[in-house]
Structure formats: C-alpha cells, structure tokens
Design a protein around this motif. Structure first.
Motif, PDB file in Angstrom:
ATOM      1  N   GLY A  18      55.387 -25.510 104.566  1.00  0.00           N
ATOM      2  CA  GLY A  18      56.660 -24.901 103.932  1.00  0.00           C
ATOM      3  C   GLY A  18      56.864 -23.524 104.564  1.00  0.00           C
ATOM      4  O   GLY A  18      56.146 -22.952 105.519  1.00  0.00           O
ATOM      5  N   ASP A  19      57.388 -22.618 103.662  1.00  0.00           N
ATOM      6  CA  ASP A  19      57.631 -21.122 104.040  1.00  0.00           C
ATOM      7  C   ASP A  19      58.024 -21.216 105.551  1.00  0.00           C
ATOM      8  O   ASP A  19      57.777 -20.170 106.371  1.00  0.00           O
ATOM      9  CB  ASP A  19      56.364 -20.459 104.017  1.00  0.00           C
ATOM     10  N   ALA A  23      59.847 -15.484 104.104  1.00  0.00           N
ATOM     11  CA  ALA A  23      60.525 -14.828 103.226  1.00  0.00           C
ATOM     12  C   ALA A  23      60.995 -13.526 103.803  1.00  0.00           C
ATOM     13  O   ALA A  23      60.628 -12.593 104.440  1.00  0.00           O
ATOM     14  CB  ALA A  23      59.548 -14.371 102.057  1.00  0.00           C
ATOM     15  N   GLU A  54      71.694 -24.588  94.134  1.00  0.00           N
ATOM     16  CA  GLU A  54      70.672 -23.619  93.467  1.00  0.00           C
ATOM     17  C   GLU A  54      70.897 -23.795  92.045  1.00  0.00           C
ATOM     18  O   GLU A  54      70.092 -23.760  91.156  1.00  0.00           O
ATOM     19  CB  GLU A  54      70.529 -22.315  94.002  1.00  0.00           C
ATOM     20  N   MET A  70      65.729 -17.050 102.998  1.00  0.00           N
ATOM     21  CA  MET A  70      64.909 -17.396 103.935  1.00  0.00           C
ATOM     22  C   MET A  70      65.511 -17.322 105.373  1.00  0.00           C
ATOM     23  O   MET A  70      66.946 -17.539 105.292  1.00  0.00           O
ATOM     24  CB  MET A  70      64.303 -18.854 103.897  1.00  0.00           C
ATOM     25  N   GLY A  80      69.181 -20.272 103.776  1.00  0.00           N
ATOM     26  CA  GLY A  80      67.902 -20.735 103.127  1.00  0.00           C
ATOM     27  C   GLY A  80      67.599 -20.176 102.039  1.00  0.00           C
ATOM     28  O   GLY A  80      67.776 -18.824 101.960  1.00  0.00           O
ATOM     29  N   LYS A  82      63.971 -19.691  99.198  1.00  0.00           N
ATOM     30  CA  LYS A  82      62.960 -20.057  98.200  1.00  0.00           C
ATOM     31  C   LYS A  82      62.508 -19.733  97.102  1.00  0.00           C
ATOM     32  O   LYS A  82      62.830 -18.629  96.710  1.00  0.00           O
ATOM     33  CB  LYS A  82      61.675 -19.514  99.285  1.00  0.00           C
ATOM     34  N   TYR A  83      61.935 -20.742  96.204  1.00  0.00           N
ATOM     35  CA  TYR A  83      61.617 -20.418  94.724  1.00  0.00           C
ATOM     36  C   TYR A  83      60.232 -20.681  94.800  1.00  0.00           C
ATOM     37  O   TYR A  83      59.802 -21.659  95.083  1.00  0.00           O
ATOM     38  CB  TYR A  83      62.425 -21.271  93.811  1.00  0.00           C
ATOM     39  N   GLN A  84      59.468 -19.714  94.051  1.00  0.00           N
ATOM     40  CA  GLN A  84      58.152 -19.786  93.822  1.00  0.00           C
ATOM     41  C   GLN A  84      57.898 -19.739  92.375  1.00  0.00           C
ATOM     42  O   GLN A  84      58.359 -18.705  91.845  1.00  0.00           O
ATOM     43  CB  GLN A  84      57.276 -18.868  94.520  1.00  0.00           C
ATOM     44  N   ALA A  94      56.282 -24.283  95.276  1.00  0.00           N
ATOM     45  CA  ALA A  94      57.327 -23.627  96.109  1.00  0.00           C
ATOM     46  C   ALA A  94      58.409 -24.762  96.549  1.00  0.00           C
ATOM     47  O   ALA A  94      58.061 -25.807  96.977  1.00  0.00           O
ATOM     48  CB  ALA A  94      56.496 -23.147  97.501  1.00  0.00           C
ATOM     49  N   GLU A  96      61.841 -24.752  98.819  1.00  0.00           N
ATOM     50  CA  GLU A  96      62.561 -24.213 100.055  1.00  0.00           C
ATOM     51  C   GLU A  96      64.030 -25.000 100.102  1.00  0.00           C
ATOM     52  O   GLU A  96      63.806 -26.221 100.205  1.00  0.00           O
ATOM     53  CB  GLU A  96      61.866 -24.201 101.175  1.00  0.00           C
ATOM     54  N   TYR A  98      67.596 -25.217 102.376  1.00  0.00           N
ATOM     55  CA  TYR A  98      68.483 -25.051 103.284  1.00  0.00           C
ATOM     56  C   TYR A  98      69.682 -25.936 103.411  1.00  0.00           C
ATOM     57  O   TYR A  98      69.681 -27.011 103.032  1.00  0.00           O
ATOM     58  CB  TYR A  98      67.801 -25.147 104.562  1.00  0.00           C
TER      59      TYR A  98
END
Length: 168
Positions: A18-19, A23, A54, A70, A80, A82-84, A94, A96, A98
């Motif tokens: 991921g990632d 970020a 989202e 992202m 994109g 990202k949620y953590q 995590a 992500e 897109y």
C-alpha cells in the motif's frame, strides 16, 4: 527521478504494501468500533466521486478519521485518499481509495485495472500490491490490516463488499 524512485521505494518498503501514492499530508489514526459493519446508509444519495465513496464508507463505519491526499498519478488515477485507523489494534488498518476517469484511461491506469481484475494485485516499483476494483470499474481500493484476527478479517470482507457495490 532516481531520487524520487528511491524515496518512494523506501516509503513503500517501510509500510509493507500500500501507500502507493505516498502521503501528501498526515493525520493521526482514528478508531473504529470493533464490531462488524452492516450497511446502514444507502449509496443512492451519494455522489459518484471519490468524495462520495469516502462519505458512503465513513457513514457505514467502514473507514474513519481524516483522509490523507495521495498522489494518484503513480497508478494512472485522477485522485486518491488514504485512511489510517485502529480496528482491534493500534493504528493497524490502512485503506487507500483511488478514482479513475473511465472515459480516458491512460496506459498506467489500464495496466493497473487489468492486473487487479485478473490477479487481484498490481506491481508498482517492484512491489506487488493487493487491490480490489469496484463493480463499476471506477475505483480501486487497497486494504491492509496488520491483524489477522477473525473479527478483522470479517471487517475487511464487509468493507470490500460495501466498496464493490458502491454505484454499480
């Protein structure tokens, strides 16, 4: 370009998978109740956009906290996030998300989407990353949970179901 590739490789290796986009801002992790989610909010009133997705997932307790924007260009997407957050752990999930412009997909986007549809993974910078494409083909989700507890697996299954069914 080489320096950027090295930085991105280090970022991706540091978190495992991921990632993808890296970020562009940071936010503290948030907690999600540790009970499996059940769809309570219909997607009908949501916009068919990344922001709508989202909002839909957050309303159904699938994600929580503040999004980190992202860089979606790495995978040919137009945007994109990202949620953590915590789910039966500490900062262990995590997600992500897109959004693709399905009317004008570039070569990167076509490759990523085709790979995820056929193999459930795609490769970026020598890293194999698992992903899921929504049923309407417009969105990609990368879900990573460092916990393998049954409750966490059930949560991932529910989040994936909600994600896939959004605006199909």
């Amino acid at each position: 370009i080489l320096a950027l590739a090295i930085v991105m490789a280090g970022t991706m290796a540091a978190c495992g998978m991921g990632d993808v986009g890296g970020a562009t801002s940071s936010a503290p992790p948030q907690s999600v109740a540790s009970v499996p989610t059940v769809s309570k909010v219909d997607a009908q009133g949501m916009d068919d956009t990344l922001a709508g997705l989202e909002k839909y997932l957050a309303a159904n307790s699938a994600i929580s906290g503040n999004a980190t924007e992202m860089d979606a260009t790495f995978i040919g997407a137009k945007s994109g996030a990202k949620y953590q957050f915590d789910f039966n752990g500490k900062n262990n999930v995590a997600v992500e998300l897109y959004e693709y412009d399905t009317v004008s997909l570039n070569q990167k986007a076509q490759t990523v989407i085709n790979d995820v549809k056929s193999k459930g993974t795609f490769t970026i910078m020598s890293q194999t990353v698992p992903g899921v494409i929504s049923d309407n083909g417009k969105y990609l989700m990368i879900y990573k949970d460092t916990s393998s507890a049954d409750q966490n697996k059930a949560h991932q299954t529910e989040v994936t179901k909600l994600f896939k069914e959004f605006k199909k």
